[in-house]
Design a protein around this motif. Structure first.
Motif, PDB file in Angstrom:
ATOM      1  N   LYS A   1      41.704  41.984  49.590  1.00 34.39           N
ATOM      2  CA  LYS A   1      40.400  41.760  50.215  1.00 34.39           C
ATOM      3  C   LYS A   1      40.156  42.767  51.324  1.00 34.39           C
ATOM      4  O   LYS A   1      39.034  43.246  51.510  1.00 34.39           O
ATOM      5  CB  LYS A   1      40.319  40.335  50.756  1.00 34.39           C
ATOM      6  CG  LYS A   1      40.203  39.269  49.674  1.00 34.39           C
ATOM      7  CD  LYS A   1      40.170  37.868  50.272  1.00 34.39           C
ATOM      8  CE  LYS A   1      40.117  36.823  49.172  1.00 34.39           C
ATOM      9  NZ  LYS A   1      40.135  35.443  49.736  1.00 34.39           N
ATOM     10  N   ARG A   2      41.201  43.116  52.072  1.00 35.53           N
ATOM     11  CA  ARG A   2      41.066  44.143  53.113  1.00 35.53           C
ATOM     12  C   ARG A   2      40.645  45.477  52.508  1.00 35.53           C
ATOM     13  O   ARG A   2      39.942  46.267  53.131  1.00 35.53           O
ATOM     14  CB  ARG A   2      42.388  44.333  53.853  1.00 35.53           C
ATOM     15  CG  ARG A   2      42.705  43.285  54.891  1.00 35.53           C
ATOM     16  CD  ARG A   2      44.054  43.549  55.520  1.00 35.53           C
ATOM     17  NE  ARG A   2      44.181  44.913  56.021  1.00 35.53           N
ATOM     18  CZ  ARG A   2      45.339  45.503  56.277  1.00 35.53           C
ATOM     19  NH1 ARG A   2      46.480  44.856  56.051  1.00 35.53           N
ATOM     20  NH2 ARG A   2      45.370  46.733  56.749  1.00 35.53           N
TER      21      ARG A   2
ATOM     22  N   GLY B   1      38.721  45.742  49.961  1.00 38.39           N
ATOM     23  CA  GLY B   1      37.400  45.604  49.360  1.00 38.39           C
ATOM     24  C   GLY B   1      37.413  45.082  47.939  1.00 38.39           C
ATOM     25  O   GLY B   1      36.388  45.187  47.239  1.00 38.39           O
ATOM     26  N   PHE B   2      38.526  44.478  47.504  1.00 36.53           N
ATOM     27  CA  PHE B   2      38.630  43.967  46.137  1.00 36.53           C
ATOM     28  C   PHE B   2      38.709  42.444  46.142  1.00 36.53           C
ATOM     29  O   PHE B   2      39.276  41.836  47.054  1.00 36.53           O
ATOM     30  CB  PHE B   2      39.869  44.544  45.450  1.00 36.53           C
ATOM     31  CG  PHE B   2      39.859  46.051  45.370  1.00 36.53           C
ATOM     32  CD1 PHE B   2      39.060  46.705  44.459  1.00 36.53           C
ATOM     33  CD2 PHE B   2      40.649  46.807  46.233  1.00 36.53           C
ATOM     34  CE1 PHE B   2      39.043  48.088  44.379  1.00 36.53           C
ATOM     35  CE2 PHE B   2      40.643  48.190  46.178  1.00 36.53           C
ATOM     36  CZ  PHE B   2      39.833  48.840  45.248  1.00 36.53           C
ATOM     37  N   SER B   3      38.155  41.845  45.104  1.00 36.92           N
ATOM     38  CA  SER B   3      38.125  40.387  45.032  1.00 36.92           C
ATOM     39  C   SER B   3      39.490  39.799  44.696  1.00 36.92           C
ATOM     40  O   SER B   3      39.738  38.613  44.944  1.00 36.92           O
ATOM     41  CB  SER B   3      37.103  39.937  43.980  1.00 36.92           C
ATOM     42  OG  SER B   3      37.459  40.428  42.686  1.00 36.92           O
ATOM     43  N   GLN B   4      40.360  40.615  44.121  1.00 37.76           N
ATOM     44  CA  GLN B   4      41.698  40.174  43.741  1.00 37.76           C
ATOM     45  C   GLN B   4      42.593  41.403  43.622  1.00 37.76           C
ATOM     46  O   GLN B   4      42.105  42.526  43.605  1.00 37.76           O
ATOM     47  CB  GLN B   4      41.669  39.428  42.410  1.00 37.76           C
ATOM     48  CG  GLN B   4      41.309  40.310  41.216  1.00 37.76           C
ATOM     49  CD  GLN B   4      41.310  39.560  39.911  1.00 37.76           C
ATOM     50  OE1 GLN B   4      40.350  38.859  39.589  1.00 37.76           O
ATOM     51  NE2 GLN B   4      42.375  39.704  39.155  1.00 37.76           N
TER      52      GLN B   4
ATOM     53  N   LEU C   1      41.505  45.576  36.411  1.00 39.79           N
ATOM     54  CA  LEU C   1      42.105  44.290  36.741  1.00 39.79           C
ATOM     55  C   LEU C   1      43.167  43.951  35.703  1.00 39.79           C
ATOM     56  O   LEU C   1      42.971  44.199  34.499  1.00 39.79           O
ATOM     57  CB  LEU C   1      41.043  43.191  36.773  1.00 39.79           C
ATOM     58  CG  LEU C   1      39.957  43.336  37.843  1.00 39.79           C
ATOM     59  CD1 LEU C   1      38.984  42.161  37.753  1.00 39.79           C
ATOM     60  CD2 LEU C   1      40.562  43.427  39.236  1.00 39.79           C
TER      61      LEU C   1
ATOM     62  N   PRO D   1      46.605  38.807  47.519  1.00 39.43           N
ATOM     63  CA  PRO D   1      45.147  38.623  47.529  1.00 39.43           C
ATOM     64  C   PRO D   1      44.502  38.973  48.863  1.00 39.43           C
ATOM     65  O   PRO D   1      43.411  39.548  48.897  1.00 39.43           O
ATOM     66  CB  PRO D   1      44.976  37.138  47.191  1.00 39.43           C
ATOM     67  CG  PRO D   1      46.220  36.775  46.453  1.00 39.43           C
ATOM     68  CD  PRO D   1      47.309  37.593  47.078  1.00 39.43           C
ATOM     69  N   GLU D   2      45.151  38.645  49.974  1.00 41.27           N
ATOM     70  CA  GLU D   2      44.572  38.933  51.278  1.00 41.27           C
ATOM     71  C   GLU D   2      44.521  40.433  51.541  1.00 41.27           C
ATOM     72  O   GLU D   2      43.540  40.956  52.080  1.00 41.27           O
ATOM     73  CB  GLU D   2      45.365  38.211  52.382  1.00 41.27           C
ATOM     74  CG  GLU D   2      45.241  36.702  52.337  1.00 41.27           C
ATOM     75  CD  GLU D   2      43.789  36.244  52.414  1.00 41.27           C
ATOM     76  OE1 GLU D   2      43.036  36.790  53.253  1.00 41.27           O
ATOM     77  OE2 GLU D   2      43.401  35.350  51.640  1.00 41.27           O
TER      78      GLU D   2
END
Length: 293
Positions: free
Chosen positions: A197-198, A200-203, A243, A193-194
């Protein structure tokens, strides 16, 4: 970040990759085979079913290329987005084997805010030296553009403007990316997940090549009557992420019939175009399949 423009046109050293029936079955499961009915598609998911000959999904050709992404310089891997993928099969892949492949970077283009990098790989059978497949890959590297280079060729392919001849709907599973990563693509964009986020995605998102594999499998069944000998080549452009757990719809247009046989059989070559959507959004576009009638 710095890209090595001198690498364009340089062929890599040969690298080898082997696979077994277990790898073939895992890949098939990772792109949805048997999800709705485990007793279907046993020729792709098992090696010891009575009266069933083991076959290899054509899109597995993209996995037999060894060496991974070429050494094209330094960049943030979180900024990499798959742009396009194509492959051509010379004949159906064996359920187990070993391929020797070489890769040549064919272009590094300046798209302003990003760089577009393209390369081509050719795989031959180590045992026979017979050519197995040719694979073309392109990626966008966000933040790596602006170096004053050639912008590259403009897209020339187009899609039919009429309603599709057929549509095929399937579903992915919530754990699909975790399963697909076991086929070899351990990019944390699809599990961490982290890291996502780098980027640009929420998951974590589904691998583009998983969507590509799902699409190829559905095209095989819809247009080739599940016969791997009839499936020749496939290309598609990635446009939006999927997703895990979302549905996929493959829209298919049968567009042309050729006049000559090529490769596997004596039947004429046909061409189809396709587009894959998820929740009404196009995720794989400008798709083209060649196959025997």
């Amino acid at each position: 970040m710095t890209l090595d423009l001198e690498i364009v046109g340089v062929q890599s050293e040969p690298a080898e990759r082997s696979w077994t029936e277990s790898d073939v079955a895992l890949y098939a499961l990772a792109v949805g085979a048997g999800h709705n009915d485990p007793l279907l598609e046993l020729d792709f998911t098992t090696e010891n079913s009575t009266g069933v000959e083991t076959h290899v999904l054509p899109t597995f050709a993209n996995l037999i290329i060894a060496g991974g992404v070429p050494a094209i310089g330094t960049y943030d891997p979180a900024g990499v987005v798959h742009a396009e993928q194509s492959f051509h099969l010379n004949h159906p892949l064996p359920p187990s084997g070993c391929a020797r492949s070489t890769t040549t970077v064919t272009g590094i283009y300046d798209k302003g805010s990003a760089a577009l990098v393209t390369w081509e790989s050719t795989a031959v059978d180590v045992a026979t030296d017979a050519e197995l497949a040719t694979v073309q890959t392109s990626i966008f590297i966000r933040g790596a553009g602006g170096f004053g280079g050639d912008r590259g060729p403009s897209p020339t392919s187009s899609m039919p403007e009429r309603e599709p001849d057929m549509q095929v709907v399937t579903e992915t599973r919530p754990e699909q990316a975790l399963l697909y990563r076991l086929t070899g693509d351990r990019n944390p964009l699809h599990s961490d997940p982290e890291f996502a986020k780098r980027g640009g995605f929420s998951q974590p998102i589904l691998h583009g090549m998983c969507t590509y594999g799902y699409t190829g499998r559905l095209l095989l069944h819809a247009l080739c009557a599940s016969d791997v000998r009839r499936f020749h080549s496939m290309t598609g452009r990635f446009t939006e992420p999927v997703l895990p757990g979302q549905d996929l719809t493959v829209h298919i247009w049968e567009t042309a019939t050729g006049h000559g046989a090529n490769g596997f059989t004596d039947s004429p070559i046909r061409t189809a175009h396709f587009r894959t959507t998820s929740n009404g959004v196009t995720v794989l576009d400008r798709g083209r399949l060649t196959y025997t009638a």
